[in-house]
Motif scaffolding. Structure first.
Motif, PDB file in Angstrom:
ATOM      1  N   PHE A 126     -33.825   1.596  18.354  1.00  0.00           N
ATOM      2  CA  PHE A 126     -34.941   2.525  18.166  1.00  0.00           C
ATOM      3  C   PHE A 126     -36.191   1.751  17.791  1.00  0.00           C
ATOM      4  N   GLN A 152     -29.981   8.631  11.576  1.00  0.00           N
ATOM      5  CA  GLN A 152     -30.311  10.050  11.643  1.00  0.00           C
ATOM      6  C   GLN A 152     -29.845  10.823  10.411  1.00  0.00           C
ATOM      7  N   ILE A 172     -27.412   4.291  15.252  1.00  0.00           N
ATOM      8  CA  ILE A 172     -28.404   5.344  15.517  1.00  0.00           C
ATOM      9  C   ILE A 172     -28.049   6.614  14.752  1.00  0.00           C
ATOM     10  N   GLU A 192     -38.992   4.601  13.047  1.00  0.00           N
ATOM     11  CA  GLU A 192     -37.787   5.191  12.465  1.00  0.00           C
ATOM     12  C   GLU A 192     -37.220   4.355  11.325  1.00  0.00           C
TER      13      GLU A 192
END
Length: 256
Positions: A221, A198, A194, A225
């Protein structure tokens, strides 16, 4: 309600209650018991549930985290096909973050041979060992080393990932579901994936055909994304339309 949406709700019930009953599900969804039996049979084949008398129970293997050696041996040809397909997404001089998946490892074998002057940030001990003489710059996340996973995890690894902004995050997962998103089985590894996503301008998921229409224990997610999914076989038309809705580009081997 579409069949896949009903099956996702059945999966949610399995995770909450560990078991489901045909008669109850038929009433809940206002469909025939035969329809529910077909749903449970599909979930059984996908390894999510085990059919039992009058219903099904959750397959506990959705929560298992196989060793690296086991993961590396599974669907090896598919992973090599994915490695060939991913090359067009990587440019000379790119900075990459990669997870500990065996699919990412196979992709890096191709990428490091063809591309030049890469910077690779990873929590994979296998990648660090294999590519230390590749001529590319390697950065280890550091952290606590897992004996079975050959990976670094924990707060130190997280802090290292958050220090860098990269061009591409290259990672895999255990399962993809239209309503459940991307999921995996190892919580510590999932947290790092994750973070990698990002920190990256471009998120590239590597997933062979066996990962589609499955679900694992930990949600990563949603598809909003992800920028690219690279796979070995063209998925169903339903999947193609679904990914197009989320503006996810799909790369796969041409049909023979």
């Amino acid at each position: 309600m579409r069949a896949f949406e009903r099956r996702e709700l059945i999966i949610n019930k399995l995770y909450r209650n560990k078991k489901v009953h045909v008669a109850d599900l038929a009433q809940d969804f206002n469909v025939s018991e035969e329809t529910i039996r077909r749903d449970l049979e599909k979930l059984d084949k996908e390894g999510i549930a085990k059919k039992s008398y009058g219903g099904a129970i959750l397959n506990v293997h959705t929560n298992e985290d196989p060793s690296y050696s086991h993961r590396h041996a599974v669907n090896l040809e598919a992973k090599r096909a994915i490695a060939a397909n991913v090359l067009e997404l990587i440019n000379d001089g790119d900075s990459l973050m990669t997870d500990t998946s065996s699919t990412a490892f196979e992709a890096l074998k191709k990428i490091t041979e063809v591309k030049k002057n890469l910077t690779i940030i990873t929590n994979s001990l296998v990648v660090l060992s294999e590519f230390q003489h590749s001529g590319h710059k390697l950065i280890s996340t550091g952290g606590v080393l897992g004996a079975e996973t050959n990976s670094f995890v924990g707060p130190s690894a997280s802090r290292t990932i958050q220090r860098y902004n990269v061009d591409v995050a290259l990672f895999s997962c255990k399962a993809l579901s239209m309503t459940g998103g991307l999921s995996d089985s190892n919580e510590a590894e999932s947290e790092l994936k994750i973070l990698m996503r990002q920190q990256a301008s471009k998120a590239v998921l590597l997933a062979d055909y066996s990962k589609f229409d499955r679900i694992a224990f930990i949600r990563l997610f949603g598809f909003d994304e992800i920028d690219f999914i690279v796979t070995d076989e063209k998925p169903s038309e339903e999947w193609s339309m679904f990914l197009n809705k989320y503006q996810v580009s799909l790369l796969h081997s041409p049909a023979e």
